[in-house]
Design a protein around this motif. Structure first.
Motif: not given
Ligand SMILES: Cc1cc2nc3c(=O)[nH]c(=O)nc-3n(C[C@H](O)[C@H](O)[C@H](O)COP(=O)(O)OP(=O)(O)OC[C@H]3O[C@@H](n4cnc5c(N)ncnc54)[C@H](O)[C@@H]3O)c2cc1C
Length: 271
Positions: A9-18, A57-59, A89-92, A103-105, A146-148
Protein backbone atom coordinates in the motif's frame (compact mmCIF):
# COMPACT_ATOMS: atom_id res chain seq x y z
CA UNK A 1 7.13 -0.05 -10.23
CA UNK A 2 4.57 -1.71 -7.95
CA UNK A 3 5.07 -5.47 -8.04
CA UNK A 4 3.33 -6.38 -4.86
CA UNK A 5 -0.33 -6.07 -5.85
CA UNK A 6 -2.66 -6.28 -2.87
CA UNK A 7 0.25 -6.86 -0.50
CA UNK A 8 1.61 -3.32 -0.86
CA UNK A 9 0.00 0.00 0.00
CA UNK A 10 1.03 3.55 -0.68
CA UNK A 11 1.70 5.60 2.46
CA UNK A 12 1.15 9.34 2.11
CA UNK A 13 0.07 11.31 5.21
CA UNK A 14 -0.95 8.12 7.02
CA UNK A 15 -3.98 9.85 8.57
CA UNK A 16 -6.42 7.26 7.24
CA UNK A 17 -4.21 4.28 6.45
CA UNK A 18 -2.40 4.05 9.80
CA UNK A 19 -5.69 4.42 11.69
CA UNK A 20 -7.23 1.59 9.63
CA UNK A 21 -4.16 -0.60 10.18
CA UNK A 22 -4.24 0.00 13.93
CA UNK A 23 -7.91 -1.04 13.95
CA UNK A 24 -6.98 -4.14 11.90
CA UNK A 25 -9.36 -2.96 9.16
CA UNK A 26 -6.48 -2.77 6.68
CA UNK A 27 -3.19 -4.60 6.44
CA UNK A 28 -0.21 -4.57 4.13
CA UNK A 29 2.94 -6.64 3.89
CA UNK A 30 4.72 -3.67 2.39
CA UNK A 31 4.21 0.08 2.78
CA UNK A 32 5.56 2.26 -0.01
CA UNK A 33 6.31 5.64 1.52
CA UNK A 34 6.06 8.30 -1.20
CA UNK A 35 6.78 11.24 1.11
CA UNK A 36 10.26 11.89 -0.33
CA UNK A 37 9.06 12.46 -3.91
CA UNK A 38 9.57 16.22 -4.06
CA UNK A 39 7.81 16.55 -7.44
CA UNK A 40 4.51 15.59 -5.78
CA UNK A 41 4.65 18.42 -3.25
CA UNK A 42 4.23 21.38 -5.61
CA UNK A 43 1.32 23.71 -6.39
CA UNK A 44 1.64 25.49 -9.75
CA UNK A 45 -0.41 27.19 -12.46
CA UNK A 46 -0.15 25.56 -15.88
CA UNK A 47 -2.26 25.54 -19.05
CA UNK A 48 -5.35 27.11 -17.48
CA UNK A 49 -5.30 24.87 -14.42
CA UNK A 50 -4.01 24.89 -10.87
CA UNK A 51 -1.94 21.73 -10.58
CA UNK A 52 -1.75 20.32 -7.07
CA UNK A 53 0.74 17.49 -6.44
CA UNK A 54 -0.65 14.41 -4.72
CA UNK A 55 1.49 15.01 -1.62
CA UNK A 56 0.33 18.57 -1.03
CA UNK A 57 -0.95 18.74 2.56
CA UNK A 58 -4.41 19.98 3.48
CA UNK A 59 -2.85 22.91 5.35
CA UNK A 60 -0.87 23.99 2.27
CA UNK A 61 -4.09 23.96 0.23
CA UNK A 62 -6.01 25.91 2.88
CA UNK A 63 -3.31 28.59 2.92
CA UNK A 64 -2.23 28.73 -0.71
CA UNK A 65 -2.91 32.23 -2.03
CA UNK A 66 -2.94 30.85 -5.60
CA UNK A 67 -5.74 28.41 -4.77
CA UNK A 68 -7.63 30.87 -2.56
CA UNK A 69 -7.62 33.52 -5.28
CA UNK A 70 -8.54 31.23 -8.18
CA UNK A 71 -10.73 28.52 -6.66
CA UNK A 72 -11.62 29.37 -3.06
CA UNK A 73 -14.03 26.46 -2.70
CA UNK A 74 -11.01 24.11 -2.66
CA UNK A 75 -9.19 26.03 0.07
CA UNK A 76 -12.42 26.33 2.06
CA UNK A 77 -12.83 22.55 1.94
CA UNK A 78 -9.23 21.95 3.04
CA UNK A 79 -9.55 24.43 5.89
CA UNK A 80 -12.45 22.55 7.51
CA UNK A 81 -10.76 19.13 7.51
CA UNK A 82 -10.28 17.82 11.04
CA UNK A 83 -7.76 19.71 13.18
CA UNK A 84 -4.42 21.39 12.52
CA UNK A 85 -2.45 18.19 13.23
CA UNK A 86 -4.39 16.20 10.61
CA UNK A 87 -4.19 19.08 8.12
CA UNK A 88 -0.40 19.22 8.60
CA UNK A 89 0.01 15.58 7.53
CA UNK A 90 -2.99 14.58 5.37
CA UNK A 91 -2.58 14.92 1.60
CA UNK A 92 -4.96 15.62 -1.25
CA UNK A 93 -3.86 12.43 -3.05
CA UNK A 94 -4.52 10.35 0.06
CA UNK A 95 -7.92 11.92 0.58
CA UNK A 96 -9.05 11.27 -3.00
CA UNK A 97 -7.59 7.73 -3.09
CA UNK A 98 -9.25 6.89 0.22
CA UNK A 99 -12.61 8.09 -1.21
CA UNK A 100 -14.50 8.46 2.04
CA UNK A 101 -17.92 9.78 0.96
CA UNK A 102 -17.99 12.12 3.97
CA UNK A 103 -14.54 13.62 3.25
CA UNK A 104 -14.20 17.19 2.06
CA UNK A 105 -11.78 17.27 -0.87
CA UNK A 106 -13.58 14.62 -2.99
CA UNK A 107 -16.76 16.74 -2.95
CA UNK A 108 -14.90 20.02 -3.50
CA UNK A 109 -12.76 18.63 -6.35
CA UNK A 110 -15.86 17.27 -8.09
CA UNK A 111 -17.58 20.66 -7.76
CA UNK A 112 -14.50 22.36 -9.20
CA UNK A 113 -14.46 19.99 -12.19
CA UNK A 114 -10.97 18.77 -11.26
CA UNK A 115 -9.14 15.97 -13.06
CA UNK A 116 -7.20 13.29 -11.24
CA UNK A 117 -3.93 12.49 -13.02
CA UNK A 118 -2.57 9.01 -12.30
CA UNK A 119 0.81 7.44 -13.05
CA UNK A 120 1.96 3.86 -13.54
CA UNK A 121 4.63 2.03 -15.53
CA UNK A 122 2.15 2.07 -18.40
CA UNK A 123 1.98 5.88 -18.50
CA UNK A 124 -0.49 8.37 -17.12
CA UNK A 125 -4.24 8.89 -17.27
CA UNK A 126 -6.41 11.93 -16.61
CA UNK A 127 -9.74 11.06 -15.01
CA UNK A 128 -12.62 13.47 -14.37
CA UNK A 129 -13.45 13.65 -10.67
CA UNK A 130 -17.02 12.77 -11.56
CA UNK A 131 -15.77 9.43 -12.96
CA UNK A 132 -13.02 8.85 -10.39
CA UNK A 133 -15.26 8.01 -7.43
CA UNK A 134 -16.98 4.66 -7.93
CA UNK A 135 -18.54 3.87 -4.54
CA UNK A 136 -17.77 3.74 -0.80
CA UNK A 137 -13.95 3.86 -0.56
CA UNK A 138 -13.78 2.79 -4.18
CA UNK A 139 -12.15 4.65 -7.06
CA UNK A 140 -11.13 4.21 -10.68
CA UNK A 141 -7.47 3.74 -9.61
CA UNK A 142 -5.92 0.55 -10.97
CA UNK A 143 -3.78 -1.55 -8.63
CA UNK A 144 -0.53 -0.44 -10.23
CA UNK A 145 -1.42 3.28 -10.34
CA UNK A 146 -0.80 6.16 -7.97
CA UNK A 147 -2.33 9.61 -8.01
CA UNK A 148 0.32 11.97 -9.31
CA UNK A 149 -1.52 15.29 -9.28
CA UNK A 150 -4.91 16.98 -9.37
CA UNK A 151 -5.64 19.55 -12.07
CA UNK A 152 -8.23 22.15 -11.07
CA UNK A 153 -9.41 24.26 -14.02
CA UNK A 154 -9.12 28.01 -13.44
CA UNK A 155 -12.76 29.13 -13.50
CA UNK A 156 -13.74 31.62 -16.25
CA UNK A 157 -14.37 35.31 -15.39
CA UNK A 158 -17.60 35.98 -13.47
CA UNK A 159 -17.34 32.66 -11.64
CA UNK A 160 -17.76 32.12 -7.93
CA UNK A 161 -17.51 29.07 -5.73
CA UNK A 162 -18.22 28.01 -2.17
CA UNK A 163 -17.80 24.95 0.05
CA UNK A 164 -19.89 24.44 3.17
CA UNK A 165 -20.27 21.48 5.47
CA UNK A 166 -22.48 20.54 8.36
CA UNK A 167 -20.80 18.24 10.87
CA UNK A 168 -21.38 17.05 14.39
CA UNK A 169 -18.34 18.60 16.02
CA UNK A 170 -15.92 21.29 14.92
CA UNK A 171 -14.40 20.18 11.57
CA UNK A 172 -15.59 16.58 11.90
CA UNK A 173 -16.43 14.47 8.83
CA UNK A 174 -19.44 15.84 6.93
CA UNK A 175 -23.02 14.90 7.75
CA UNK A 176 -23.83 16.88 4.62
CA UNK A 177 -21.52 19.06 2.53
CA UNK A 178 -22.02 21.15 -0.60
CA UNK A 179 -19.52 22.46 -3.09
CA UNK A 180 -20.76 24.86 -5.74
CA UNK A 181 -19.24 26.70 -8.67
CA UNK A 182 -21.37 29.09 -10.75
CA UNK A 183 -20.43 31.08 -13.85
CA UNK A 184 -22.39 34.06 -15.18
CA UNK A 185 -22.43 36.01 -18.44
CA UNK A 186 -22.24 39.80 -18.83
CA UNK A 187 -25.97 40.07 -18.21
CA UNK A 188 -25.71 38.20 -14.90
CA UNK A 189 -27.39 35.13 -16.34
CA UNK A 190 -26.06 31.85 -14.95
CA UNK A 191 -24.32 29.96 -17.79
CA UNK A 192 -22.70 27.05 -15.91
CA UNK A 193 -23.51 25.46 -12.58
CA UNK A 194 -21.81 22.73 -10.60
CA UNK A 195 -23.56 21.90 -7.34
CA UNK A 196 -22.15 18.78 -5.69
CA UNK A 197 -23.29 17.14 -2.46
CA UNK A 198 -21.16 15.06 -0.07
CA UNK A 199 -22.18 12.74 2.76
CA UNK A 200 -25.49 11.79 1.18
CA UNK A 201 -24.45 8.94 -1.14
CA UNK A 202 -21.54 6.52 -1.65
CA UNK A 203 -19.76 9.15 -3.79
CA UNK A 204 -20.03 12.92 -4.25
CA UNK A 205 -23.15 13.55 -6.37
CA UNK A 206 -24.20 16.37 -8.65
CA UNK A 207 -27.53 17.96 -7.67
CA UNK A 208 -28.55 17.71 -11.32
CA UNK A 209 -32.01 19.25 -10.99
CA UNK A 210 -30.58 22.22 -9.11
CA UNK A 211 -27.87 22.73 -11.73
CA UNK A 212 -30.35 22.49 -14.62
CA UNK A 213 -32.71 24.94 -12.94
CA UNK A 214 -30.00 27.56 -12.37
CA UNK A 215 -28.63 27.57 -15.91
CA UNK A 216 -30.16 30.28 -18.10
CA UNK A 217 -31.58 32.27 -15.18
CA UNK A 218 -30.73 35.41 -13.25
CA UNK A 219 -30.41 34.47 -9.60
CA UNK A 220 -32.88 36.41 -7.50
CA UNK A 221 -34.04 35.23 -4.06
CA UNK A 222 -36.93 33.19 -5.43
CA UNK A 223 -34.82 31.42 -8.08
CA UNK A 224 -32.16 30.48 -5.54
CA UNK A 225 -34.80 29.19 -3.13
CA UNK A 226 -36.50 27.09 -5.81
CA UNK A 227 -33.14 25.77 -7.05
CA UNK A 228 -32.06 24.71 -3.57
CA UNK A 229 -35.35 22.90 -2.92
CA UNK A 230 -34.40 20.63 -5.83
CA UNK A 231 -31.09 19.63 -4.21
CA UNK A 232 -32.69 16.67 -2.43
CA UNK A 233 -34.40 15.31 -5.59
CA UNK A 234 -33.35 11.70 -6.30
CA UNK A 235 -31.33 11.43 -3.08
CA UNK A 236 -31.61 8.52 -0.61
CA UNK A 237 -29.05 9.47 2.04
CA UNK A 238 -28.24 7.02 4.82
CA UNK A 239 -29.69 7.18 8.29
CA UNK A 240 -27.15 6.56 11.06
CA UNK A 241 -26.18 7.55 14.59
CA UNK A 242 -25.17 11.02 13.44
CA UNK A 243 -28.27 11.99 11.43
CA UNK A 244 -31.48 10.60 9.97
CA UNK A 245 -32.25 10.42 6.27
CA UNK A 246 -34.85 13.20 6.65
CA UNK A 247 -32.38 15.47 8.43
CA UNK A 248 -29.76 14.99 5.70
CA UNK A 249 -32.36 15.80 3.02
CA UNK A 250 -33.29 19.05 4.77
CA UNK A 251 -29.65 19.98 5.33
CA UNK A 252 -28.84 19.30 1.67
CA UNK A 253 -31.42 21.95 0.68
CA UNK A 254 -30.35 24.47 3.33
CA UNK A 255 -26.60 24.21 2.63
CA UNK A 256 -27.22 24.31 -1.12
CA UNK A 257 -29.07 27.60 -0.73
CA UNK A 258 -26.19 29.10 1.27
CA UNK A 259 -23.57 27.80 -1.15
CA UNK A 260 -25.44 29.19 -4.16
CA UNK A 261 -25.86 32.58 -2.50
CA UNK A 262 -22.13 32.68 -1.61
CA UNK A 263 -21.11 31.62 -5.11
CA UNK A 264 -23.35 34.16 -6.85
CA UNK A 265 -22.19 36.94 -4.54
CA UNK A 266 -18.54 36.12 -5.22
CA UNK A 267 -19.04 35.83 -8.96
CA UNK A 268 -21.05 38.98 -9.46
CA UNK A 269 -19.35 41.00 -6.75
CA UNK A 270 -16.04 40.62 -8.60
CA UNK A 271 -17.31 42.43 -11.73
C1 LIG B 1 -8.93 12.43 13.49
C2 LIG B 1 -9.13 12.55 12.02
C3 LIG B 1 -10.14 13.38 11.55
C4 LIG B 1 -10.35 13.52 10.17
N1 LIG B 1 -11.33 14.37 9.74
C5 LIG B 1 -11.49 14.57 8.42
C6 LIG B 1 -12.46 15.51 7.92
O1 LIG B 1 -13.16 16.19 8.68
N2 LIG B 1 -12.58 15.65 6.58
C7 LIG B 1 -11.81 14.94 5.70
O2 LIG B 1 -11.96 15.12 4.50
N3 LIG B 1 -10.88 14.07 6.13
C8 LIG B 1 -10.70 13.87 7.46
N4 LIG B 1 -9.74 12.99 7.89
C9 LIG B 1 -8.98 12.21 6.88
C10 LIG B 1 -7.76 12.99 6.41
O3 LIG B 1 -8.19 14.01 5.52
C11 LIG B 1 -6.74 12.11 5.68
O4 LIG B 1 -5.62 12.91 5.56
C12 LIG B 1 -7.07 11.61 4.29
O5 LIG B 1 -8.25 10.89 4.26
C13 LIG B 1 -6.00 10.64 3.80
O6 LIG B 1 -4.85 11.31 3.41
P1 LIG B 1 -3.43 10.79 3.82
O7 LIG B 1 -2.46 11.57 3.03
O8 LIG B 1 -3.29 10.79 5.28
O9 LIG B 1 -3.47 9.28 3.21
P2 LIG B 1 -2.97 7.90 3.81
O10 LIG B 1 -3.64 7.64 5.11
O11 LIG B 1 -1.49 7.81 3.76
O12 LIG B 1 -3.57 6.92 2.69
C14 LIG B 1 -4.97 6.75 2.55
C15 LIG B 1 -5.23 5.77 1.40
O13 LIG B 1 -4.89 6.36 0.16
C16 LIG B 1 -3.83 5.62 -0.50
N5 LIG B 1 -2.97 6.66 -1.10
C17 LIG B 1 -2.40 7.70 -0.46
N6 LIG B 1 -1.78 8.51 -1.36
C18 LIG B 1 -1.95 7.93 -2.57
C19 LIG B 1 -1.54 8.30 -3.89
N7 LIG B 1 -0.85 9.42 -4.15
N8 LIG B 1 -1.93 7.48 -4.91
C20 LIG B 1 -2.64 6.36 -4.67
N9 LIG B 1 -3.06 5.96 -3.44
C21 LIG B 1 -2.71 6.75 -2.42
C22 LIG B 1 -3.18 4.80 0.60
O14 LIG B 1 -2.60 3.63 0.09
C23 LIG B 1 -4.38 4.50 1.48
O15 LIG B 1 -5.13 3.44 0.94
C24 LIG B 1 -9.52 12.81 9.24
C25 LIG B 1 -8.49 11.99 9.72
C26 LIG B 1 -8.29 11.85 11.09
C27 LIG B 1 -7.18 10.98 11.57
Amino acid sequence: MLHSGDEAKILAGGQSLITLMKLRLASAKMLIDINNIADLTQIRKEDGAIVVGALVRHDQIANSSLIRETCPLISEAASVIADQQVRNRGTIGGSLAHADPTADLPTACTAAGAKVVTASVNGSRSIDSADFFRGYYNTALERDEIIQEIRIPVPPPRSGGSYLKMSKGHNDFAIVAVGSLLTFDNNQVCRAANVVLGGVAPTPVHAKNTEDFLIGRKLGDETMERASQKASDNLSPPSDLRASTEYRLEMAKLLTKRAIVNSATRALGSN
